[in-house]
Design a protein around this motif. Structure first.
Motif, mmCIF file in Angstrom:
data_model
loop_
_atom_site.group_PDB
_atom_site.id
_atom_site.type_symbol
_atom_site.label_atom_id
_atom_site.label_comp_id
_atom_site.label_asym_id
_atom_site.label_seq_id
_atom_site.Cartn_x
_atom_site.Cartn_y
_atom_site.Cartn_z
ATOM 1 N N GLU A 97 41.855 36.684 21.855
ATOM 2 C CA GLU A 97 41.264 36.548 23.189
ATOM 3 C C GLU A 97 39.910 37.249 23.230
ATOM 4 O O GLU A 97 39.749 38.374 22.735
ATOM 5 N N GLY A 98 38.911 36.613 23.848
ATOM 6 C CA GLY A 98 37.629 37.257 24.049
ATOM 7 C C GLY A 98 37.754 38.415 25.019
ATOM 8 O O GLY A 98 38.476 38.328 26.025
ATOM 9 N N LEU A 99 37.091 39.525 24.739
ATOM 10 C CA LEU A 99 37.152 40.705 25.599
ATOM 11 C C LEU A 99 36.034 40.662 26.625
ATOM 12 O O LEU A 99 34.861 40.505 26.281
ATOM 13 N N ILE A 100 36.390 40.811 27.872
ATOM 14 C CA ILE A 100 35.433 40.798 28.974
ATOM 15 C C ILE A 100 34.904 42.205 29.190
ATOM 16 O O ILE A 100 35.668 43.165 29.292
ATOM 17 N N GLY A 101 33.583 42.359 29.242
ATOM 18 C CA GLY A 101 32.984 43.647 29.548
ATOM 19 C C GLY A 101 33.024 44.663 28.426
ATOM 20 O O GLY A 101 32.828 45.858 28.662
ATOM 21 N N ALA A 102 33.264 44.216 27.181
ATOM 22 C CA ALA A 102 33.197 45.148 26.050
ATOM 23 C C ALA A 102 31.750 45.609 25.858
ATOM 24 O O ALA A 102 30.806 44.849 26.081
ATOM 25 N N SER A 103 31.579 46.847 25.457
ATOM 26 C CA SER A 103 30.248 47.440 25.326
ATOM 27 C C SER A 103 29.750 47.341 23.886
ATOM 28 O O SER A 103 30.481 47.640 22.943
ATOM 29 N N ILE A 104 28.491 46.906 23.728
ATOM 30 C CA ILE A 104 27.809 46.890 22.427
ATOM 31 C C ILE A 104 26.594 47.812 22.566
ATOM 32 O O ILE A 104 25.660 47.515 23.311
#
Length: 798
Positions: free
Chosen positions: A39-46
């Motif tokens: 699942e794609g993660l929403i709001g993950a920080s890069i």
């Protein structure tokens, strides 16, 4: 076709913005996903360590960063997941970097409150936004042990309901119809099962929940109070996963699995109540065939065609059924088809086409026993839409969003057929049609290390048509028993192909964030919303029988302006979040109803409508503990919502029917160890206003309350308060000795409070026998739930 679209958009839309790009800069982009299910993660920080800059992933887990040429270390993080560090070289070409991150085993031993950056409360530019992780929602004590998304958001500041057994929710003084509820981008018009006791959202199929109360971005429109954006899971792309639960009132089961590993997956989730099955042995005679149940089915499939193209197809179908010979049922249906396309490392597209329908049916002869003597009443609202949304990542300091929508409405406010001795008569309100067009553009810009702005504008146009005679003029005739609003309606023949009325509005949006320290910020926002559809209801609580109708030549669209200001502060290395917000809303073209209004199956219901303005203002306090064995939040709202309608309440301001002065919610969750955890929530809410007749007269043989000079909201229902508790015991094994499971023990309304839902009046016994003139009334308090309710639920996963 894809190439043609791609080239056209690049020429028309992208080239003008290339002035922002420098020849010595390159872009790294890709997806951040969960390594267990894909699942794609929403709001993950890069975060780019060397430049002290970064970005976050969008709704689908996609990110893009444009940086000067060089070597960098990217730190990828998300609450509940282990940090991942990736080294990249941006030397001579753009880089695609997809990362799968692993859940943090130690973090899982605690209650995770957010699926977002730890300092998101302070650092994000958005305000008046609440995100609740499904893991948290599942730990909140619930009615009959059933996890409920809508009940969970009612524990947040600025959110309330008129009482137990009421459909929907109210946000910052707005009506139920002023909330845009989206399920995978498709609107849902009734979010409740069982007359408001449960929501339509299956917790096993929900991925992300986001409630936006203010500072609403330009891509959202069509409602005046809030956006509840619910995203469904995409399905486990790694392995088969089965979730389910067996409760006191219904059971649920979800299955998700890869179709092609890491390429395509699906999820199917279903629920069905079994009140009717349990009660059947006790029903005899005329009640033997009684039906009272609800069910829903949620499904989604996705296919990752290649690195740049992913398609999704999702749907929901649910229904409530009640009755015997006289049946009543209602339900929602939605279908969404979406296409994610990466045009370049900077340009991302999400194109959505959806269908949505809400309808209800009342039928006096479900069993077809009396076809010559029957009554059938139907009503529905139906949508068909196409909506492309683009995101252009100019650089880490500027993100541009733009797009549009074409949305078709078909309204059947109410159509009925009555048969008597073989004679049929059809009557009701005329069907209505409308098309809403909209386009928007917005930009999120980091002006400096301290100041960030988000601004944009939305343009909307609404064209109304009708297939039957049009009510072209409201004529003032004076208030009487026949015309309680003081208006009559004139009609004339209509051309169904002609647009009868058009409305158009510019809707500006603005938000700002000023960091006052590393752990605090001040935020402000303004937004204007135009709402072209209306829910007709003159009862204290919204019900499934309420009627959706269009703006017409007589009904203008609602216009809502809101300003908000807030201070946000994190403490103890983001262990605690605190915020204070104040807001003010100005509402135009608000609808209210004259006494004795007739809204149902009335072809001329527009004559019973009264129009005015409104205002809502309030203070919201919020404190949340994110880490440790004890987590939870406290929220308090001090608010007022009022209306001013000429001819009502002596043409003075009066409290709206969902005005609540004080709302206090306390939510606590304590994890003793990996085996046992406990939860509790307490709610205190001021009573809603109502109009209580001091005496009673009769109108066409029916009793009606008489207030002094038609006063509105002269009395309030007593305050509401309730305590719920729960205990969860995790087991090592689930069914057949595999997987994992848990028992959830809960008590709803622990101290047996008989909370009043409403107050109604009836004649006192000593004066009830006389129906001439005026008789004295007595007030009666009605409670929907009058006792504590224990429950046990068994959940499993394997």
């Amino acid at each position: 076709m894809i190439n043609l679209i791609r080239k056209s958009l690049l020429i028309l839309l992208i080239l003008p913005f290339e002035m922002f790009a420098q020849s010595d800069k390159l872009t790294v982009s890709g997806y951040i996903k969960d390594n267990k299910n894909g699942e794609g993660l929403i709001g993950a920080s890069i975060f780019v360590k060397e430049l002290m800059t970064g970005t976050t992933t969008n709704t689908y887990g996609f990110y893009s960063l444009t940086l000067p040429k060089g070597n960098y270390s990217l730190i990828i993080s998300s609450v509940g997941y282990r940090k991942s560090i990736k080294d990249i070289k941006l030397i001579d070409q753009n880089v695609t970097l997809n990362v799968e991150v692993q859940e943090d085993g130690q973090e899982l031993a605690e209650v995770v409150v957010n699926a977002k950056r730890e300092d998101d409360n302070v650092q994000a530019i958005e305000m008046s936004v609440n995100k609740i992780d499904m893991k948290t929602i599942k730990k909140i004590p619930a009615l009959l042990g059933e996890v409920d998304l809508v009940r969970a958001i009612q524990l947040l500041p600025g959110v309330s309901t008129v009482g137990e057994g009421a459909s929907g929710f109210n946000v910052r003084g707005g009506g139920v119809d002023q909330n845009l509820i989206l399920l995978d981008d498709a609107p849902v018009y009734n979010s409740s099962h069982l007359f408001g006791f449960f929501s339509i959202f299956n917790p096993d199929a929900v991925k992300d929940v986001k409630l936006i109360k203010g500072g609403i971005p330009a891509q959202y429109g069509g409602r005046g109070a809030s956006i509840l954006d619910v995203k469904m899971k995409e399905g486990n792309a790694k392995k088969l996963e089965i979730n389910g639960g067996i409760g006191a009132i219904f059971s649920r089961l979800s299955i998700e699995a890869p179709i092609v590993k890491d390429k395509a997956s699906f999820i199917v989730a279903a629920r069905r109540s079994y009140i009717d099955v349990l009660a059947k042995p006790f029903l005899t005679g005329d009640n033997a065939d009684s039906k009272f149940s609800f069910y829903d089915l949620t499904a989604k499939v996705n296919y990752n065609i290649n690195q740049n193209n992913t398609v999704f197809l999702s749907g929901y179908f649910g229904r409530d059924v009640f009755g015997n010979d006289f049946g009543f049922n209602w339900g929602n249906s939605t279908l969404s088809a979406r296409w994610n396309h990466v045009f370049s490392s900077k340009l991302f597209l999400n194109a959505t086409a959806f269908y949505s329908n809400y309808d209800y049916l009342l039928d006096s002869d479900l069993a077809n026993k009396r076809p010559n003597n029957a009554f059938r009443w139907t009503s529905n609202i139906e949508n068909l839409s196409f909506k492309p949304d683009f995101t252009y990542y100019i650089n880490p300091e500027n993100t541009l969003t733009f797009g549009g929508q074409v949305l078709n409405y078909d309204f059947t406010p109410g159509s009925a057929t009555a048969s008597s001795n073989g004679d049929k008569r059809t009557f009701g309100s005329a069907p209505k049609n409308a098309v809403e067009y909209s386009a928007y553009v917005g930009n999120e810009m980091k002006v400096s290390s301290k100041l960030s702005l988000q601004y944009g504008i939305r343009f909307s146009r609404y064209d109304y048509t009708s297939k039957e005679d049009v009510y072209y003029e409201r004529v003032k005739v004076g208030i009487s028993d026949e015309f309680p609003s003081g208006y009559d309606i004139n009609t004339k023949p209509n051309d169904p192909n002609k647009v009868l009325q058009s409305y158009q509005n510019f809707e500006p949006r603005f938000s700002m964030k000023l960091e006052t320290s590393e752990s605090s910020s001040i935020k402000a926002s303004y937004n204007r919303m135009a709402q072209y559809i209306h829910l007709m209801s003159n009862t204290a609580a919204s019900t499934p029988l309420d009627v959706w109708t269009s703006s017409t030549n007589n009904i203008k669209p609602q216009l809502i302006d809101q300003v908000a200001l807030g201070f946000f502060k994190n403490l103890g290395e983001n262990e605690y979040e605190t915020s204070v917000e104040v807001y003010y809303k100005d509402l135009q073209n608000q609808i209210d109803y004259a006494d004795r209004s007739d809204l149902f199956l009335n072809p001329e219901f527009e004559k019973d409508l009264m129009f005015g303005k409104g205002r809502a203002y309030g203070l919201e306090l919020y404190g949340k503990k994110n880490k440790g064995k004890l987590t939870g939040w406290v929220s308090y709202t001090l608010a007022r919502t009022e209306r001013l309608v000429e001819g009502l309440n002596n043409s003075d301001w009066y409290p709206n029917r969902y005005d609540r002065t004080h709302t206090l919610n306390v939510v606590a969750q304590y994890e003793v160890n990996k085996k046992w955890s406990f939860g509790a929530n307490f709610a205190y809410i001021s009573g809603v206003p109502y109009s209580l007749g001091k005496a009673q007269g009769y109108y066409e043989g029916l009793p009606i309350g008489i207030t002094d000079n038609g006063v509105r909201g002269n009395v309030r229902v007593p305050s509401y308060h309730r305590l719920d508790i729960s205990a969860t015991k995790k087991n090592k094994k689930a069914l057949f000795g595999k997987g994992e499971s848990e028992w959830v023990f809960s008590v709803y309304n622990l101290y047996n409070r008989r909370n009043p839902f409403s107050i109604y009046t009836r004649p006192k016994e000593e004066s009830a026998q006389s129906q001439v003139g005026v008789v004295q009334n007595e007030a009666v308090r009605l409670s929907i739930i009058g006792s504590f309710i224990p429950s046990v639920t068994y959940n499993f996963k394997f």
